[in-house]
Design a protein around this motif. Sequence first.
Motif, PDB file in Angstrom:
ATOM      1  N   GLN A   9      15.159  -5.637  -5.115  1.00  0.00           N
ATOM      2  CA  GLN A   9      14.907  -4.257  -4.707  1.00  0.00           C
ATOM      3  C   GLN A   9      13.909  -4.182  -3.559  1.00  0.00           C
ATOM      4  O   GLN A   9      14.013  -3.296  -2.702  1.00  0.00           O
ATOM      5  CB  GLN A   9      14.409  -3.436  -5.906  1.00  0.00           C
ATOM      6  N   TYR A  10      12.960  -5.116  -3.506  1.00  0.00           N
ATOM      7  CA  TYR A  10      12.038  -5.154  -2.363  1.00  0.00           C
ATOM      8  C   TYR A  10      12.814  -5.422  -1.075  1.00  0.00           C
ATOM      9  O   TYR A  10      12.625  -4.736  -0.062  1.00  0.00           O
ATOM     10  CB  TYR A  10      10.981  -6.230  -2.575  1.00  0.00           C
ATOM     11  N   VAL A  11      13.686  -6.415  -1.109  1.00  0.00           N
ATOM     12  CA  VAL A  11      14.466  -6.776   0.080  1.00  0.00           C
ATOM     13  C   VAL A  11      15.345  -5.609   0.509  1.00  0.00           C
ATOM     14  O   VAL A  11      15.414  -5.263   1.696  1.00  0.00           O
ATOM     15  CB  VAL A  11      15.308  -8.042  -0.191  1.00  0.00           C
ATOM     16  N   ARG A  12      16.023  -4.987  -0.438  1.00  0.00           N
ATOM     17  CA  ARG A  12      16.896  -3.860  -0.107  1.00  0.00           C
ATOM     18  C   ARG A  12      16.109  -2.693   0.486  1.00  0.00           C
ATOM     19  O   ARG A  12      16.494  -2.114   1.505  1.00  0.00           O
ATOM     20  CB  ARG A  12      17.623  -3.380  -1.366  1.00  0.00           C
ATOM     21  N   SER A  13      15.001  -2.346  -0.169  1.00  0.00           N
ATOM     22  CA  SER A  13      14.189  -1.210   0.292  1.00  0.00           C
ATOM     23  C   SER A  13      13.610  -1.479   1.668  1.00  0.00           C
ATOM     24  O   SER A  13      13.621  -0.606   2.549  1.00  0.00           O
ATOM     25  CB  SER A  13      13.063  -0.926  -0.703  1.00  0.00           C
ATOM     26  N   ALA A  14      13.100  -2.691   1.863  1.00  0.00           N
ATOM     27  CA  ALA A  14      12.502  -3.039   3.149  1.00  0.00           C
ATOM     28  C   ALA A  14      13.536  -3.018   4.262  1.00  0.00           C
ATOM     29  O   ALA A  14      13.265  -2.553   5.376  1.00  0.00           O
ATOM     30  CB  ALA A  14      11.849  -4.418   3.053  1.00  0.00           C
ATOM     31  N   ALA A  15      14.737  -3.534   3.986  1.00  0.00           N
ATOM     32  CA  ALA A  15      15.792  -3.527   4.996  1.00  0.00           C
ATOM     33  C   ALA A  15      16.178  -2.090   5.353  1.00  0.00           C
ATOM     34  O   ALA A  15      16.298  -1.741   6.542  1.00  0.00           O
ATOM     35  CB  ALA A  15      17.009  -4.289   4.482  1.00  0.00           C
ATOM     36  N   ARG A  16      16.337  -1.249   4.351  1.00  0.00           N
ATOM     37  CA  ARG A  16      16.759   0.131   4.609  1.00  0.00           C
ATOM     38  C   ARG A  16      15.715   0.907   5.410  1.00  0.00           C
ATOM     39  O   ARG A  16      16.046   1.678   6.315  1.00  0.00           O
ATOM     40  CB  ARG A  16      17.035   0.833   3.268  1.00  0.00           C
ATOM     41  N   ILE A  17      14.449   0.699   5.117  1.00  0.00           N
ATOM     42  CA  ILE A  17      13.401   1.471   5.788  1.00  0.00           C
ATOM     43  C   ILE A  17      13.050   0.907   7.159  1.00  0.00           C
ATOM     44  O   ILE A  17      12.801   1.642   8.118  1.00  0.00           O
ATOM     45  CB  ILE A  17      12.146   1.540   4.888  1.00  0.00           C
ATOM     46  N   SER A  18      13.062  -0.421   7.283  1.00  0.00           N
ATOM     47  CA  SER A  18      12.626  -1.052   8.536  1.00  0.00           C
ATOM     48  C   SER A  18      13.739  -1.177   9.567  1.00  0.00           C
ATOM     49  O   SER A  18      13.479  -1.295  10.764  1.00  0.00           O
ATOM     50  CB  SER A  18      12.064  -2.444   8.242  1.00  0.00           C
ATOM     51  N   GLY A  19      15.001  -1.182   9.108  1.00  0.00           N
ATOM     52  CA  GLY A  19      16.112  -1.436  10.018  1.00  0.00           C
ATOM     53  C   GLY A  19      16.421  -2.919  10.169  1.00  0.00           C
ATOM     54  O   GLY A  19      17.364  -3.287  10.877  1.00  0.00           O
ATOM     55  N   ALA A  22      18.625 -10.532   5.428  1.00  0.00           N
ATOM     56  CA  ALA A  22      18.291 -11.929   5.739  1.00  0.00           C
ATOM     57  C   ALA A  22      16.957 -12.022   6.473  1.00  0.00           C
ATOM     58  O   ALA A  22      16.138 -12.922   6.208  1.00  0.00           O
ATOM     59  CB  ALA A  22      19.397 -12.561   6.573  1.00  0.00           C
ATOM     60  N   GLN A  23      16.701 -11.098   7.391  1.00  0.00           N
ATOM     61  CA  GLN A  23      15.427 -11.089   8.114  1.00  0.00           C
ATOM     62  C   GLN A  23      14.270 -10.776   7.178  1.00  0.00           C
ATOM     63  O   GLN A  23      13.180 -11.362   7.299  1.00  0.00           O
ATOM     64  CB  GLN A  23      15.486 -10.063   9.251  1.00  0.00           C
ATOM     65  N   VAL A  24      14.490  -9.867   6.246  1.00  0.00           N
ATOM     66  CA  VAL A  24      13.433  -9.539   5.284  1.00  0.00           C
ATOM     67  C   VAL A  24      13.129 -10.754   4.411  1.00  0.00           C
ATOM     68  O   VAL A  24      11.961 -11.098   4.179  1.00  0.00           O
ATOM     69  CB  VAL A  24      13.833  -8.338   4.407  1.00  0.00           C
ATOM     70  N   GLN A  27       5.697 -15.424   4.561  1.00  0.00           N
ATOM     71  CA  GLN A  27       4.519 -14.591   4.262  1.00  0.00           C
ATOM     72  C   GLN A  27       4.121 -13.743   5.472  1.00  0.00           C
ATOM     73  O   GLN A  27       2.946 -13.636   5.823  1.00  0.00           O
ATOM     74  CB  GLN A  27       3.342 -15.468   3.791  1.00  0.00           C
ATOM     75  N   GLN A  28       5.130 -13.123   6.073  1.00  0.00           N
ATOM     76  CA  GLN A  28       4.921 -12.267   7.233  1.00  0.00           C
ATOM     77  C   GLN A  28       5.498 -10.879   6.954  1.00  0.00           C
ATOM     78  O   GLN A  28       6.404 -10.403   7.635  1.00  0.00           O
ATOM     79  CB  GLN A  28       5.580 -12.884   8.474  1.00  0.00           C
ATOM     80  N   THR A  29       4.943 -10.244   5.936  1.00  0.00           N
ATOM     81  CA  THR A  29       5.499  -8.969   5.484  1.00  0.00           C
ATOM     82  C   THR A  29       4.603  -7.769   5.794  1.00  0.00           C
ATOM     83  O   THR A  29       4.857  -6.675   5.307  1.00  0.00           O
ATOM     84  CB  THR A  29       5.752  -9.009   3.970  1.00  0.00           C
ATOM     85  N   THR A  30       3.575  -7.969   6.604  1.00  0.00           N
ATOM     86  CA  THR A  30       2.649  -6.870   6.872  1.00  0.00           C
ATOM     87  C   THR A  30       3.368  -5.655   7.456  1.00  0.00           C
ATOM     88  O   THR A  30       3.169  -4.514   7.019  1.00  0.00           O
ATOM     89  CB  THR A  30       1.546  -7.322   7.839  1.00  0.00           C
ATOM     90  N   THR A  31       4.226  -5.889   8.441  1.00  0.00           N
ATOM     91  CA  THR A  31       4.959  -4.776   9.076  1.00  0.00           C
ATOM     92  C   THR A  31       5.898  -4.108   8.082  1.00  0.00           C
ATOM     93  O   THR A  31       6.003  -2.876   8.038  1.00  0.00           O
ATOM     94  CB  THR A  31       5.763  -5.298  10.280  1.00  0.00           C
ATOM     95  N   ILE A  32       6.568  -4.916   7.276  1.00  0.00           N
ATOM     96  CA  ILE A  32       7.494  -4.369   6.284  1.00  0.00           C
ATOM     97  C   ILE A  32       6.746  -3.542   5.254  1.00  0.00           C
ATOM     98  O   ILE A  32       7.142  -2.427   4.906  1.00  0.00           O
ATOM     99  CB  ILE A  32       8.263  -5.506   5.583  1.00  0.00           C
ATOM    100  N   ASP A  33       5.635  -4.086   4.755  1.00  0.00           N
ATOM    101  CA  ASP A  33       4.868  -3.379   3.729  1.00  0.00           C
ATOM    102  C   ASP A  33       4.352  -2.045   4.251  1.00  0.00           C
ATOM    103  O   ASP A  33       4.298  -1.053   3.518  1.00  0.00           O
ATOM    104  CB  ASP A  33       3.709  -4.245   3.244  1.00  0.00           C
ATOM    105  N   ALA A  34       3.977  -2.006   5.518  1.00  0.00           N
ATOM    106  CA  ALA A  34       3.517  -0.745   6.120  1.00  0.00           C
ATOM    107  C   ALA A  34       4.647   0.274   6.131  1.00  0.00           C
ATOM    108  O   ALA A  34       4.438   1.463   5.853  1.00  0.00           O
ATOM    109  CB  ALA A  34       3.005  -0.996   7.530  1.00  0.00           C
ATOM    110  N   ALA A  35       5.866  -0.186   6.429  1.00  0.00           N
ATOM    111  CA  ALA A  35       7.009   0.725   6.433  1.00  0.00           C
ATOM    112  C   ALA A  35       7.313   1.241   5.039  1.00  0.00           C
ATOM    113  O   ALA A  35       7.720   2.394   4.854  1.00  0.00           O
ATOM    114  CB  ALA A  35       8.236   0.023   7.010  1.00  0.00           C
ATOM    115  N   LEU A  36       7.082   0.407   4.032  1.00  0.00           N
ATOM    116  CA  LEU A  36       7.400   0.782   2.656  1.00  0.00           C
ATOM    117  C   LEU A  36       6.438   1.809   2.072  1.00  0.00           C
ATOM    118  O   LEU A  36       6.714   2.379   1.013  1.00  0.00           O
ATOM    119  CB  LEU A  36       7.426  -0.463   1.759  1.00  0.00           C
ATOM    120  N   THR A  37       5.318   2.038   2.725  1.00  0.00           N
ATOM    121  CA  THR A  37       4.349   3.005   2.192  1.00  0.00           C
ATOM    122  C   THR A  37       4.918   4.415   2.146  1.00  0.00           C
ATOM    123  O   THR A  37       4.415   5.267   1.406  1.00  0.00           O
ATOM    124  CB  THR A  37       3.053   3.016   3.029  1.00  0.00           C
TER     125      THR A  37
END
Length: 277
Positions: free
Chosen positions: A91-101, A105-107, A114-124
């Motif tokens: 669900q993290y991968v799916r949510s991050a892909a949907r919100i970040s674009g 596979a990239q997520v 361990q390079q999820t800072t940008t993704i985590d910011a989008a998930l807020t």
Amino acid sequence: MHKGWCLLGATPLGGLILTITQALQQKGSAGEPIPGIFQALQALGVAIRQGQLHLIAAGPGTGKSALALNLVIRSGVPTMYFSADSDAFTQYVRSAARISGWTTAQVEEAVRNQQTTTIDAALTSLDARWNFDASPSLDEIEQSLMAYAMIYGWPALTIIDNVTNVDAPEMGEGHAGLDELCGFFHDLARRTGSAIILLHHVTGIYNDGNNPIPLSGIKGQIGRVPEVILTLHRGGTEFEGYDLRVSNVKNRGGKADPSGFTFARLGWQPERMLIDG
């Protein structure tokens, strides 16, 4: 009535004898449509309403969870998501892909590195809370909703993914048990004012997801209780682009086609978990 209802209590309408105008004045958010519904579904007269029960049914991998996640993100409303069918990483991968674009596979690569800072910011921006028990009991569902309500108020939207994963031996077995389970969630929607969406399976001949699914194709024949039932099948190809076809086989508030051959076409990019239209 399930024993946990003493915890949930009652809405302002519970247990009262009212005129219809008094009931309307005291309904709160019940009946209010969840925002962000797809325009193609609106054109068919479909709405997801608070205080009502909805069912989305499809074969494996056809897009039930993707559609539910897109509804959560598009609506932006407070949501409680019971993800029994998919674990937290998925669900993290799916949510991050949907919100970040990004693609899924990239997520996943970002998580490994361990390079999820940008993704985590989008998930807020995602106003959802999750329960990942693989087989939640009815008591656990009630208690999770109570805990949510004590902090945030009742969620506007509640997803049960999938309803057959719910551990409810007290409801019996087979079709009758599933029907009783729908009754439980229908009562839960009425009492909490949350729009509840159950994700569910279909009968074997429709599991390939390539053809319209009628109301009679829902596993367990549990079409009696929900106000709205949608079935999903796929269209298009990898080369011309995919679409997700959503049939409104039951719609208590408007037109419906139980054959499944009336459907909305939604654009679908599975690799980005993006559904639009």
